[in-house]
Enzyme design. Structure first.
Site, PDB file in Angstrom:
ATOM      1  N   ARG A 232       1.014  -1.379  -0.012  1.00 39.51           N
ATOM      2  CA  ARG A 232      -0.204  -0.200  -0.367  1.00 39.51           C
ATOM      3  C   ARG A 232       1.208   1.762  -0.049  1.00 39.51           C
ATOM      4  O   ARG A 232       1.894   1.505   0.827  1.00 39.51           O
ATOM      5  CB  ARG A 232      -0.924   0.100   0.790  1.00 39.51           C
ATOM      6  CG  ARG A 232      -2.097  -0.690   1.163  1.00 39.51           C
ATOM      7  CD  ARG A 232      -3.136  -0.403  -0.326  1.00 39.51           C
ATOM      8  NE  ARG A 232      -4.580  -1.896  -0.074  1.00 39.51           N
ATOM      9  CZ  ARG A 232      -4.124  -2.217  -1.077  1.00 39.51           C
ATOM     10  NH1 ARG A 232      -3.053  -3.235  -1.631  1.00 39.51           N
ATOM     11  NH2 ARG A 232      -5.298  -3.040  -0.599  1.00 39.51           N
ATOM     12  N   GLU A 261      -4.425   7.225  -5.337  1.00 46.45           N
ATOM     13  CA  GLU A 261      -4.327   6.335  -6.605  1.00 46.45           C
ATOM     14  C   GLU A 261      -5.382   6.771  -7.102  1.00 46.45           C
ATOM     15  O   GLU A 261      -6.954   6.918  -6.872  1.00 46.45           O
ATOM     16  CB  GLU A 261      -4.532   5.351  -6.536  1.00 46.45           C
ATOM     17  CG  GLU A 261      -2.563   4.407  -6.031  1.00 46.45           C
ATOM     18  CD  GLU A 261      -2.519   3.251  -5.517  1.00 46.45           C
ATOM     19  OE1 GLU A 261      -3.882   2.056  -5.794  1.00 46.45           O
ATOM     20  OE2 GLU A 261      -2.199   2.421  -5.662  1.00 46.45           O
ATOM     21  N   HIS A 280      -0.010   0.161  -9.754  1.00 47.12           N
ATOM     22  CA  HIS A 280      -1.073  -1.006  -9.106  1.00 47.12           C
ATOM     23  C   HIS A 280      -1.148  -1.704  -9.534  1.00 47.12           C
ATOM     24  O   HIS A 280      -2.632  -2.272  -9.280  1.00 47.12           O
ATOM     25  CB  HIS A 280      -1.965  -0.287  -8.064  1.00 47.12           C
ATOM     26  CG  HIS A 280      -2.186  -0.457  -6.473  1.00 47.12           C
ATOM     27  ND1 HIS A 280      -2.342  -0.589  -5.547  1.00 47.12           N
ATOM     28  CD2 HIS A 280      -1.976  -1.938  -5.864  1.00 47.12           C
ATOM     29  CE1 HIS A 280      -2.421  -0.924  -4.830  1.00 47.12           C
ATOM     30  NE2 HIS A 280      -2.438  -2.675  -4.776  1.00 47.12           N
TER      31      HIS A 280
END
Length: 309
Positions: A232, A261, A280
């Site tokens: 994360r 994000e 990601h």
């Protein structure tokens, strides 16, 4: 409202194998970039018994818009986008598809580690520009180096085996880990910072560990450490990392997750040659998509069946 009980998916799709498991339910998709207002409206309209979380956050307003909600099931392993305290207070179970994307994320961590150690991106760009840097470039050899892992869950343990297979010494920190293989030396965080030649993050994001990688911890690392994060983004103080990379304290970093994000553009990290970026996508493979969907569906069914037992 449909006669069938509804499940809201905070995304635009779900693997067919997952849909097959949920054939008795009405599946309602929120789209690729669902906002809170959209999810609240959908919940008011359909009163779902379950929410499968792919994108976006699920907080109090969404839960209160769905009085029949019994389970919030994460399409993956990280539940930091779900307000777990609010769910608990309302008797709503929160489940994660633990391990469903472990292989995919561990492979991404290895790819980023190797890209950093071997200067893959930089050398590729130089070659395409017509250069031949054999006489001037030296890569980092990982054999015999110490890999420090923060988090020894399904992903961390899989990545640890990869590092062990390359002849790296593996040390790890995880206060909740059980049945840790003998080739991993379990240590405290101070030892991770002090001894590691490379560090990889594989832990959930909590209020306690937010910005655990910061100016102070980076300063206590070996000079020239490699940092990889497929967990994360909130685990890292990005401004402090950028400064450490520019000073050479961190030789290079491979990042697959970010504090915000999608990553806003422009961003201070953009164009930094010693930071390798991916959006990601560590857990985004065809196999993981199926595994996460099936895992999320199975968790929904388990909770709902237990409620009716």
């Amino acid at each position: 409202m449909s006669a069938r009980r509804a499940i809201v998916v905070t995304g635009a799709d779900l693997a067919q194998q997952a849909l097959d498991l949920l054939h008795d339910f009405e599946i309602v998709y929120a789209g690729k970039t669902p906002q809170e207002d959209d999810l609240v409206a959908l919940c008011k309209r359909h009163d779902p018994v379950a929410i499968i979380v792919r994108y976006g956050k699920v907080g109090v307003a969404i839960m209160d818009a769905a009085p029949s909600l019994r389970v919030i099931s994460k399409h993956g392993s990280g539940t930091d986008t779900i307000d777990k305290d609010a769910a608990k207070a309302r008797g709503i179970e929160v489940r994660a598809a633990v391990g469903a994307n472990a292989a995919a994320v561990a492979e991404q961590a290895l790819a980023l580690l190797l890209a950093c150690a071997k200067s893959i991106v930089h050398l590729n760009e130089r070659m395409h520009a017509g250069h031949w840097d054999k006489a001037t470039h030296k890569s980092v050899e990982l054999h015999g180096r110490t890999m420090g892992l923060v988090g020894l869950g399904a992903i961390g343990l899989r990545f640890a085996r990869m590092c062990d297979a390359m002849g790296m010494k593996v040390i790890g920190f995880d206060p909740f880990a059980q049945n840790v293989p003998g080739f991993i030396r379990v240590v405290d965080l101070a030892t991770i910072w002090r001894e590691s030649d490379a560090i990889s993050l594989h832990c959930p994001l909590t209020p306690e560990n937010r910005n655990m990688i910061n100016a102070q911890t980076l300063a206590s690392c070996k000079r020239g450490v490699i940092l990889v994060n497929t967990a994360r983004g909130g685990l890292i103080d990005e401004a402090a990392l950028l400064q450490a990379v520019r000073s050479g304290q961190v030789a290079s970093a491979g990042l697959d997750s970010f504090a915000v994000e999608p990553m806003p553009a422009p961003h201070p990290i953009h164009g930094e040659p010693n930071i390798v970026l991916s959006p990601h996508i560590g857990g985004v493979t065809g196999d993981a998509y199926v595994n996460m969907g099936v895992g999320a569906a199975q968790n929904v069914l388990a909770v709902l069946q237990a409620a009716h037992a």
